[in-house]
Write a protein that holds these residues in place. Structure first.
Motif, PDB file in Angstrom:
ATOM      1  N   HIS A 130      44.844 -35.795 -17.733  1.00 38.95           N
ATOM      2  CA  HIS A 130      45.020 -34.894 -18.879  1.00 38.95           C
ATOM      3  C   HIS A 130      44.139 -35.313 -20.051  1.00 38.95           C
ATOM      4  CE1 HIS A 130      48.087 -32.184 -17.412  1.00 38.95           C
ATOM      5  NE2 HIS A 130      48.790 -33.205 -16.933  1.00 38.95           N
ATOM      6  N   GLY A 131      44.033 -36.619 -20.281  1.00 34.56           N
ATOM      7  CA  GLY A 131      43.209 -37.088 -21.390  1.00 34.56           C
ATOM      8  C   GLY A 131      41.742 -36.756 -21.199  1.00 34.56           C
ATOM      9  N   LEU A 132      41.209 -37.032 -19.992  1.00 29.23           N
ATOM     10  CA  LEU A 132      39.802 -36.715 -19.727  1.00 29.23           C
ATOM     11  C   LEU A 132      39.557 -35.208 -19.742  1.00 29.23           C
ATOM     12  CD1 LEU A 132      39.024 -39.283 -16.888  1.00 29.23           C
ATOM     13  CD2 LEU A 132      38.328 -39.399 -19.289  1.00 29.23           C
ATOM     14  N   GLY A 133      40.501 -34.430 -19.199  1.00 30.11           N
ATOM     15  CA  GLY A 133      40.336 -32.978 -19.222  1.00 30.11           C
ATOM     16  C   GLY A 133      40.326 -32.419 -20.634  1.00 30.11           C
ATOM     17  N   GLY A 134      41.245 -32.931 -21.482  1.00 33.90           N
ATOM     18  CA  GLY A 134      41.252 -32.468 -22.865  1.00 33.90           C
ATOM     19  C   GLY A 134      39.982 -32.822 -23.602  1.00 33.90           C
ATOM     20  N   ALA A 135      39.478 -34.051 -23.368  1.00 34.46           N
ATOM     21  CA  ALA A 135      38.224 -34.451 -24.018  1.00 34.46           C
ATOM     22  C   ALA A 135      37.068 -33.576 -23.560  1.00 34.46           C
ATOM     23  CB  ALA A 135      37.931 -35.922 -23.716  1.00 34.46           C
ATOM     24  N   ALA A 136      37.025 -33.277 -22.245  1.00 35.72           N
ATOM     25  CA  ALA A 136      35.941 -32.438 -21.737  1.00 35.72           C
ATOM     26  C   ALA A 136      36.021 -31.031 -22.314  1.00 35.72           C
ATOM     27  CB  ALA A 136      35.994 -32.391 -20.208  1.00 35.72           C
ATOM     28  N   ARG A 137      37.226 -30.468 -22.398  1.00 39.09           N
ATOM     29  CA  ARG A 137      37.359 -29.124 -22.976  1.00 39.09           C
ATOM     30  C   ARG A 137      36.970 -29.116 -24.440  1.00 39.09           C
ATOM     31  NH1 ARG A 137      41.929 -29.155 -19.592  1.00 39.09           N
ATOM     32  NH2 ARG A 137      43.259 -29.867 -21.293  1.00 39.09           N
ATOM     33  N   HIS A 138      37.323 -30.194 -25.158  1.00 45.16           N
ATOM     34  CA  HIS A 138      36.969 -30.269 -26.576  1.00 45.16           C
ATOM     35  C   HIS A 138      35.457 -30.311 -26.760  1.00 45.16           C
ATOM     36  CE1 HIS A 138      37.393 -31.242 -30.825  1.00 45.16           C
ATOM     37  NE2 HIS A 138      36.552 -32.262 -30.647  1.00 45.16           N
ATOM     38  N   VAL A 139      34.789 -31.152 -25.943  1.00 46.09           N
ATOM     39  CA  VAL A 139      33.334 -31.238 -26.057  1.00 46.09           C
ATOM     40  C   VAL A 139      32.680 -29.932 -25.635  1.00 46.09           C
ATOM     41  CG1 VAL A 139      31.291 -32.428 -25.197  1.00 46.09           C
ATOM     42  CG2 VAL A 139      33.343 -33.729 -25.757  1.00 46.09           C
ATOM     43  N   GLY A 140      33.194 -29.336 -24.540  1.00 48.07           N
ATOM     44  CA  GLY A 140      32.631 -28.064 -24.091  1.00 48.07           C
ATOM     45  C   GLY A 140      32.830 -26.962 -25.107  1.00 48.07           C
ATOM     46  N   GLY A 141      34.003 -26.908 -25.748  1.00 50.23           N
ATOM     47  CA  GLY A 141      34.223 -25.896 -26.780  1.00 50.23           C
ATOM     48  C   GLY A 141      33.303 -26.087 -27.966  1.00 50.23           C
ATOM     49  N   GLY A 142      33.038 -27.356 -28.332  1.00 47.80           N
ATOM     50  CA  GLY A 142      32.100 -27.597 -29.425  1.00 47.80           C
ATOM     51  C   GLY A 142      30.691 -27.178 -29.062  1.00 47.80           C
ATOM     52  N   ALA A 143      30.316 -27.392 -27.796  1.00 49.32           N
ATOM     53  CA  ALA A 143      28.974 -26.974 -27.374  1.00 49.32           C
ATOM     54  C   ALA A 143      28.838 -25.461 -27.384  1.00 49.32           C
ATOM     55  CB  ALA A 143      28.669 -27.533 -25.985  1.00 49.32           C
ATOM     56  N   MET A 144      29.893 -24.746 -26.957  1.00 51.05           N
ATOM     57  CA  MET A 144      29.822 -23.293 -26.944  1.00 51.05           C
ATOM     58  C   MET A 144      29.834 -22.709 -28.348  1.00 51.05           C
ATOM     59  SD  MET A 144      29.365 -22.503 -23.898  1.00 51.05           S
ATOM     60  CE  MET A 144      29.535 -20.736 -24.088  1.00 51.05           C
ATOM     61  N   ALA A 145      30.299 -23.498 -29.338  1.00 46.56           N
ATOM     62  CA  ALA A 145      30.288 -23.004 -30.714  1.00 46.56           C
ATOM     63  C   ALA A 145      28.883 -22.919 -31.277  1.00 46.56           C
ATOM     64  CB  ALA A 145      31.163 -23.899 -31.598  1.00 46.56           C
ATOM     65  N   ILE A 146      27.933 -23.660 -30.670  1.00 48.44           N
ATOM     66  CA  ILE A 146      26.547 -23.606 -31.116  1.00 48.44           C
ATOM     67  C   ILE A 146      25.956 -22.259 -30.707  1.00 48.44           C
ATOM     68  CG2 ILE A 146      24.294 -24.719 -30.965  1.00 48.44           C
ATOM     69  CD1 ILE A 146      25.684 -27.299 -30.269  1.00 48.44           C
ATOM     70  N   GLU A 147      25.151 -21.674 -31.581  1.00 51.46           N
ATOM     71  CA  GLU A 147      24.555 -20.381 -31.299  1.00 51.46           C
ATOM     72  C   GLU A 147      23.605 -20.477 -30.113  1.00 51.46           C
ATOM     73  OE1 GLU A 147      22.722 -18.869 -34.742  1.00 51.46           O
ATOM     74  OE2 GLU A 147      24.575 -18.736 -35.912  1.00 51.46           O
ATOM     75  N   ALA A 148      23.411 -19.322 -29.455  1.00 45.04           N
ATOM     76  CA  ALA A 148      22.579 -19.301 -28.250  1.00 45.04           C
ATOM     77  C   ALA A 148      21.141 -19.708 -28.560  1.00 45.04           C
ATOM     78  CB  ALA A 148      22.612 -17.911 -27.618  1.00 45.04           C
ATOM     79  N   ALA A 149      20.616 -19.278 -29.719  1.00 42.39           N
ATOM     80  CA  ALA A 149      19.241 -19.636 -30.076  1.00 42.39           C
ATOM     81  C   ALA A 149      19.098 -21.138 -30.259  1.00 42.39           C
ATOM     82  CB  ALA A 149      18.819 -18.906 -31.346  1.00 42.39           C
ATOM     83  N   GLN A 150      20.113 -21.785 -30.863  1.00 41.88           N
ATOM     84  CA  GLN A 150      20.040 -23.227 -31.048  1.00 41.88           C
ATOM     85  C   GLN A 150      20.180 -23.964 -29.729  1.00 41.88           C
ATOM     86  OE1 GLN A 150      23.123 -23.886 -33.932  1.00 41.88           O
ATOM     87  NE2 GLN A 150      21.803 -23.379 -35.680  1.00 41.88           N
ATOM     88  N   ARG A 151      20.991 -23.424 -28.797  1.00 41.34           N
ATOM     89  CA  ARG A 151      21.074 -24.050 -27.484  1.00 41.34           C
ATOM     90  C   ARG A 151      19.741 -23.960 -26.755  1.00 41.34           C
ATOM     91  NH1 ARG A 151      26.197 -21.363 -27.215  1.00 41.34           N
ATOM     92  NH2 ARG A 151      25.356 -19.817 -25.758  1.00 41.34           N
ATOM     93  N   ARG A 152      19.035 -22.833 -26.903  1.00 43.18           N
ATOM     94  CA  ARG A 152      17.707 -22.722 -26.295  1.00 43.18           C
ATOM     95  C   ARG A 152      16.731 -23.704 -26.928  1.00 43.18           C
ATOM     96  NH1 ARG A 152      16.193 -18.473 -23.267  1.00 43.18           N
ATOM     97  NH2 ARG A 152      14.104 -18.494 -24.155  1.00 43.18           N
ATOM     98  N   ASP A 153      16.825 -23.882 -28.261  1.00 48.82           N
ATOM     99  CA  ASP A 153      15.974 -24.880 -28.909  1.00 48.82           C
ATOM    100  C   ASP A 153      16.246 -26.275 -28.367  1.00 48.82           C
ATOM    101  OD1 ASP A 153      14.860 -22.875 -30.383  1.00 48.82           O
ATOM    102  OD2 ASP A 153      16.080 -23.243 -32.170  1.00 48.82           O
ATOM    103  N   GLY A 154      17.518 -26.595 -28.192  1.00 51.03           N
ATOM    104  CA  GLY A 154      17.849 -27.914 -27.646  1.00 51.03           C
ATOM    105  C   GLY A 154      17.326 -28.092 -26.237  1.00 51.03           C
ATOM    106  N   ALA A 155      17.438 -27.029 -25.400  1.00 51.90           N
ATOM    107  CA  ALA A 155      16.909 -27.125 -24.047  1.00 51.90           C
ATOM    108  C   ALA A 155      15.393 -27.268 -24.046  1.00 51.90           C
ATOM    109  CB  ALA A 155      17.326 -25.897 -23.242  1.00 51.90           C
ATOM    110  N   GLY A 156      14.717 -26.543 -24.959  1.00 49.87           N
ATOM    111  CA  GLY A 156      13.261 -26.664 -25.039  1.00 49.87           C
ATOM    112  C   GLY A 156      12.814 -28.036 -25.477  1.00 49.87           C
ATOM    113  N   LEU A 157      13.473 -28.610 -26.492  1.00 55.63           N
ATOM    114  CA  LEU A 157      13.115 -29.963 -26.934  1.00 55.63           C
ATOM    115  C   LEU A 157      13.426 -30.989 -25.859  1.00 55.63           C
ATOM    116  CD1 LEU A 157      14.378 -29.790 -30.635  1.00 55.63           C
ATOM    117  CD2 LEU A 157      12.034 -29.592 -29.804  1.00 55.63           C
TER     118      LEU A 157
END
Length: 442
Positions: free
Chosen positions: A17-44
């Motif tokens: 449960h602890g690892l799952g909650g941490a993963a969901r928290h990190v994943g939710g924070g990543a999805m909060a980033i805009e799509a254009a910024q995620r593309r910039d991160g992938a490009g860099l």
């Protein structure tokens, strides 16, 4: 023993449960980033990976991590690692400089996989299909062996190399979304920066229309006798206002201008624009996950209200999909119409339309907007056979219908045209499309 097992199980559940909650928290924070910024991160990130691979493969100066990564890549793709930095830089440029593509990602994956297998297979066969690990690192690696060795053993290397070359060419065409017959047109478009524009394929260039001067107004007296034709000169002769006939018992006619001119419509040197100015749109989707979700929702609605009906097929258009529904024995069409609001609620769309009978089929139609709409390119419509085979200068592109067929119209056959709609529905875009269609053909 039982107590120890329960204790271990409890500790395991807490950690899970602890690892799952941490993963969901990190994943939710990543999805909060805009799509254009995620593309910039992938490009860099692609640029960073290109630097590491380049230093490790070209100069052997990337440190322990780079050396280990280069060794693993050489084992996997052999000498193809020398081209990998260039591929990563190209991918980074596309991510950083161009918007997100509308085409499905699966197409790019298939294209790059075909290019990789073709090139590495050729490298393996060009080095004599080596069997030692050190020799494979200098050839096509493990992937090259898997791609080239079985084919070379089956049809000999002399036939396997051109076959793998065709596979790589197919991958390039898929990645660039270029049909084979369109390669000459693409090459002409790329090299016509200083050349004269070429007419669109299938369309005959139309000579500039020379306008005849307008006839003079009724209240202007023609020169010469009454039976003589009007003057062909674009400038009418001066006529005094006193010579104008006054109709009986009517308001006085407005004074005609002393001089009237027909303006010249250009100098006759207009050239048809380059077809490459109108870009090629994305390939239409025959089916998507959104269609499967709608089919499941319709099936569930029929089951909940105990209606003997099922979805037997659909025709997907750019913005609307028409689903074909066959009714069971003794099921009235009104039963489906009564479920209109329930269907709209299930598919999460208020714009649901039910067609009583689909022409030519024993089924009713339910038209539902697509949640993943496609963009219809004006260039694709103008290059379609519907428009290309009609050489009338006033044929304009309108778009696609619900079945994905191209639609065009002839302005000469519709002297009255009303373009109306709500704010943001595309009225200005439609007018711009009509103007561009005429300018691209005549």
């Amino acid at each position: 023993m039982l107590l120890l097992g329960r204790l271990i199980r409890g500790i395991w559940m807490v950690l899970a449960h602890g690892l799952g909650g941490a993963a969901r928290h990190v994943g939710g924070g990543a999805m909060a980033i805009e799509a254009a910024q995620r593309r910039d991160g992938a490009g860099l990130g692609a640029i960073a990976a290109a630097l590491v691979v380049a230093l490790g493969a070209w100069a052997d100066a990337a440190g322990p991590l780079g050396h280990g990564l280069t060794t693993a890549l050489r084992t996997l793709i052999g000498s193809g690692v020398m081209l990998l930095p260039l591929v990563l830089v190209a991918a980074a440029w596309r991510l950083l400089r161009r918007p997100a593509p509308d085409a499905p990602r699966g197409r790019a994956v298939i294209g790059w996989l075909a290019v990789t297998l073709g090139v590495l297979g050729i490298l393996d066969l060009a080095h004599g299909d080596p069997t030692g690990s050190a020799a494979r690192r200098g050839a096509g690696g493990v992937v090259g062996v898997l791609a080239g060795s079985p084919l070379g053993a089956a049809v000999t290397a002399y036939l396997a190399v051109p076959i793998l070359g065709l596979v790589a060419l197919f991958g390039v065409l898929v990645v660039t979304n270029t049909p084979l017959h369109a390669i000459p047109e693409r090459l002409r478009g790329a090299g016509s920066a200083t050349d004269e524009p070429q007419p669109i394929d299938g369309m005959l260039p139309t000579e500039p229309i020379e306008r005849k001067p307008k006839r003079r107004r009724k209240n202007a007296e023609p020169t010469g006798s009454e039976d003589a034709p009007f003057s062909a000169s674009p400038v009418l002769a001066d006529q005094p206002a006193a010579a104008q006939p006054q109709p009986a018992e009517s308001l006085p006619a407005p004074t005609a201008p002393s001089r009237a001119e027909q303006l010249r419509l250009g100098d006759g040197s207009y050239q048809l624009p380059d077809p490459a100015l109108l870009r090629v749109g994305s390939a239409p989707k025959a089916r998507s996950r959104a269609n499967d979700i709608v089919i499941e929702a319709l099936t569930q609605v029929f089951a909940e209200f105990e209606v003997d009906a099922k979805v037997t097929g659909f025709n997907r258009g750019p913005t609307v999909t028409r689903y074909e529904v066959e009714l069971g024995p003794a099921v009235k069409v009104e039963r489906i119409k009564a479920l209109l609001r329930n269907i709209a609620y299930a598919v999460k769309s208020p714009d649901v339309r039910i067609i009583d009978v689909i022409p030519g089929k024993s089924a009713i139609g339910i038209e539902i907007p697509n949640s993943d709409r496609e963009t219809v390119s004006l260039g694709d419509v103008l290059r379609s056979p519907v428009v290309a085979h009609d050489h009338h200068p006033l044929v304009v592109a309108l778009g696609k219908d619900v079945e994905g067929r191209f639609i065009a119209a002839n302005l000469a056959k519709m002297p009255h045209l009303l373009i109306a709609g709500a704010t943001g529905s595309g009225k200005s875009t439609c007018i711009n499309t009509l103007i561009t269609s005429v300018m691209a053909r005549s």
